[in-house]
Design a protein around this motif. Sequence first.
Motif, short mmCIF file in Angstrom:
data_model
loop_
_atom_site.label_atom_id
_atom_site.label_comp_id
_atom_site.label_asym_id
_atom_site.label_seq_id
_atom_site.Cartn_x
_atom_site.Cartn_y
_atom_site.Cartn_z
N LYS A 137 0.84 -1.19 0.00
CA LYS A 137 0.00 0.00 0.00
C LYS A 137 0.88 1.25 0.00
O LYS A 137 1.91 1.30 0.68
CB LYS A 137 -0.92 0.02 1.23
CG LYS A 137 -1.99 -1.05 1.16
CD LYS A 137 -3.33 -0.51 1.62
CE LYS A 137 -4.41 -1.55 1.35
NZ LYS A 137 -5.71 -1.17 1.92
N GLY A 180 -2.50 0.86 8.01
CA GLY A 180 -3.25 0.42 6.85
C GLY A 180 -4.70 0.05 6.98
O GLY A 180 -5.20 -0.73 6.17
N TYR A 208 -5.20 4.22 6.76
CA TYR A 208 -4.99 4.69 5.40
C TYR A 208 -6.19 4.34 4.53
O TYR A 208 -6.31 4.81 3.43
CB TYR A 208 -3.80 3.98 4.75
CG TYR A 208 -2.49 4.31 5.33
CD1 TYR A 208 -1.60 5.12 4.63
CD2 TYR A 208 -2.12 3.85 6.58
CE1 TYR A 208 -0.38 5.43 5.16
CE2 TYR A 208 -0.90 4.15 7.11
CZ TYR A 208 -0.02 4.95 6.40
OH TYR A 208 1.20 5.26 6.92
N GLY A 209 -7.02 3.46 5.04
CA GLY A 209 -7.97 2.81 4.14
C GLY A 209 -9.39 3.26 4.38
O GLY A 209 -9.67 4.34 4.90
#
Lengths: 281, 281, 281, 281
Positions: free
Chosen positions: D11, D55, D79-80
């Motif tokens: 990622k 993440g 982040y997602g």
Amino acid sequence: MRFLILGNEKKLQVREQAELLAREIPAAGGQVVLIDLNSESNLEHVEADVALVLGGDGAILRASRQMNTHQIPVLGINYGRLGFLADLSTDEVLPQLKSVVEGRFRLCKHLMFECEIEGNGKFHKYLGLNEVVIRSSPPFHMVDLSLSIDGEEVSRFLGDGIIVSTPIGSTAYSLAAGGPILSQELPVFVITQMCGHTLTYRPLVDSAQKTYSIRLEATDGACVVIDGQELIELASLQTVTVRKSAVEFQTIKVGSKTYYRTLRDKLNWGTTPNYRGNKLS
Amino acid sequence: MRFLILGNEKKLQVREQAELLAREIPAAGGQVVLIDLNSESNLEHVEADVALVLGGDGAILRASRQMNTHQIPVLGINYGRLGFLADLSTDEVLPQLKSVVEGRFRLCKHLMFECEIEGNGKFHKYLGLNEVVIRSSPPFHMVDLSLSIDGEEVSRFLGDGIIVSTPIGSTAYSLAAGGPILSQELPVFVITQMCGHTLTYRPLVDSAQKTYSIRLEATDGACVVIDGQELIELASLQTVTVRKSAVEFQTIKVGSKTYYRTLRDKLNWGTTPNYRGNKLS
Amino acid sequence: MRFLILGNEKKLQVREQAELLAREIPAAGGQVVLIDLNSESNLEHVEADVALVLGGDGAILRASRQMNTHQIPVLGINYGRLGFLADLSTDEVLPQLKSVVEGRFRLCKHLMFECEIEGNGKFHKYLGLNEVVIRSSPPFHMVDLSLSIDGEEVSRFLGDGIIVSTPIGSTAYSLAAGGPILSQELPVFVITQMCGHTLTYRPLVDSAQKTYSIRLEATDGACVVIDGQELIELASLQTVTVRKSAVEFQTIKVGSKTYYRTLRDKLNWGTTPNYRGNKLS
Amino acid sequence: MRFLILGNEKKLQVREQAELLAREIPAAGGQVVLIDLNSESNLEHVEADVALVLGGDGAILRASRQMNTHQIPVLGINYGRLGFLADLSTDEVLPQLKSVVEGRFRLCKHLMFECEIEGNGKFHKYLGLNEVVIRSSPPFHMVDLSLSIDGEEVSRFLGDGIIVSTPIGSTAYSLAAGGPILSQELPVFVITQMCGHTLTYRPLVDSAQKTYSIRLEATDGACVVIDGQELIELASLQTVTVRKSAVEFQTIKVGSKTYYRTLRDKLNWGTTPNYRGNKLS
């Protein structure tokens, strides 16, 4: 009156019942044009007045796609589950045979769809009666779909997938996904979400005159399933287009059972919880 | 082009806005035939080409019933909540006035219903645009209703009540009760259950050509509510009949906003949950 | 073993059944302390071991509130609809009487709530077993409610109202409004919306240790309904607070029927649609 | 304070962010024990106080299963999409680092499940945090499942499958399938049906002390999916058993954001439709 006999001979009793009907139809004054219990004949040039389909709604869906653009009126004989399309049970068919041979029945016409899948230079076209499902497949990550209606992008879906269903299909998969029941004669489709993360989505009932395009925006695995029987893999950025077909599915109704009665019998639609000793039941 | 100006003067700015429009319409070449901000005029013999309705969907529902069998095309100006019917906001109306006066607009026609309530020798008839709700009232015990369609008894309901909704009404109360969204031009009704104990019930979308009769089998308190605005008490064994009205509701569309756009703007229909930093939004 | 006999004598057979039991209990070695078939006695100082309640879940809810802070274990005898609380039917009670008199039964304890309504200087407190409903009343406009949990304002509702339900109540009104089934012994409440315009709302299951306050922000008519039996008018800016009661409702179980069995028998929970000739049914 | 740094280096920014943290943690007084951005280390014998996971919720689910029976408290950096578990965004982490190193945070413990799959002499065991899904796979025919709770067969399902979800998982897949929101600390599971033909089914919330066994009665293709990440094929008559794990998942909370706030921010839970000019918003 010329008869086709269709069905799936792998199912118990279907072969035996087909042979019984093949003897009884001539005795009743009709003619058996073709028997196909393996879905292997090309029916597009077969001339017949009635397609007797042995084996429940699944068999009828298959027969309907097998007849393709040359739809012959179907009389379904129910061996299976949830007979919304099959009008008669096996023990009702012989007593009713005379009526059918003499043309004493109602004919109902139903919306069919055509479904085009385009992408990567390929182009495939399918005909169907119940529904088109665009869904995630293994590893079962969410699919991200966008829906356009008559060229206007109208909505975005994240979840297991969506269903574009005809009225006939509305009591099958779409119902399980939360869709409404559509009266069988309506000229509409319903677009129903499957396990959607789009919490504000509600099923949309819209005109069968419109064209519905679903684009797969991104995926780790997705496919199209037509009438629960044909499965086509789908890749990112492919588009699935659904519209009304020029041909119509036709059913023969010999009994007096109404659609609402079928809803109650098959789905327990609108029946109340169990009571002890109450006057309602 | 002859204008009616309708609305509810108790709402903020409505009186002021009506006076502004009464000055601007002649300046743009139109004619103001009548201003009624109290819903008190009999509009059945008023000749006009456009009814400007100030005040949101509620005001439009009221205007529509006030016009009764003599429906004049409505241009709604939205002050209120959830404007599915009001096409313009207050700041859009003056810039668009010239277009309207010159007849540059689309006219949309919509299904209205008539609702008859019979029982105890009495008989009442109502006209409406959104929905008929048959519901429990204090002390709020369950109502027990039976639904007949074209004379066939099709279902039984136990719960808070049921809703018979038009496509226009489908995004109002029926949606809150779990009904689908119906595209506005469809010739259908949807029958949606409210908090039903009938767990197998699913909303039924059916033809507007049919007649829907709901009989109140037993009650400790029930009523009929039409368009959220008229409330009529209902007693046991009274029957409420809903059918398509001969008159149609007409709306004037001047903007380019589509119905699907309105669904997204008003209901967040089909929009996805909030993300941080993702490419979808 | 000392018995109370409670119930509603207006219901068929209740008086007769009560007299039969009043004869049979002493014969079985028990003692009848009080018979009240009009819900008129103050039970707070009555000493008894078992309250036999004749008449279904409604009668049990009433008995439970009548016992107030002095809960006596209830054995319900079902005459009515949907007996989730009534363990025996009328023909099962005599054969089981000996077991009960000899104390051969299981005792189950269940969450009750207390509900306070404050506003306009007034303050009222209620005890209940199923649910608190805060709902619109005539003219049935939307209610606008805000929910706080342990003092934090967590959500806003527009619609017909909301339900705060116990596990026992989860198969009653909350279920009809779309709520989940809660296993009867869990220390939780569920907050379920009724016909909400808040499309993103989903039922919330949360701890019974927390305090739930619902404020009526604005209304044209609203009320609180407790256990479907007590109705209290509610005005704007009044607050309804629901929390776990210090007392517990107690039921006596003599049969071997499990809760899951009752779900299947009463709600057809998890049973499949009707099939012809299938092995599942 | 000893730190693990986990995440998925494929990622964007994860590698870069990990290196930044590896520099800043010692500067703040902490110690970095291990960095694993490929989920390849055996973490069962790693001693650490905090696992920083870069993440989103997916990365946290993976980290949680990677830690297996040796759960280290997790601080997730989002982040997602849909960060229910990740408490901080990337720009919040550095300002909060000092607090974390000094142990100024709350620790929350959460229910994990273990899932056993038996059949054909094989036996596999999995640990998870969100949910076990038993579902149809290509060719996507209905699965027929029976559910037993503590050894009692309680229900039968026909449809796409069922979900057994923890409270943490209740806002993920179960919610999409129509399940309720469960407050994160409750000791319960919810069993939710996916696109079921069992119209009377409602989600069941039940105790985490019980054992849930789902048997696949018959299938043309089915699998088990754990936390959306592990997929195991399932054959007819195999049984999947889900129960509370002995280990608990632990999260570190540094901010003041409550769970209800997250529900509103992430799901728009309980927010009202869009209005023009109204006082509610």
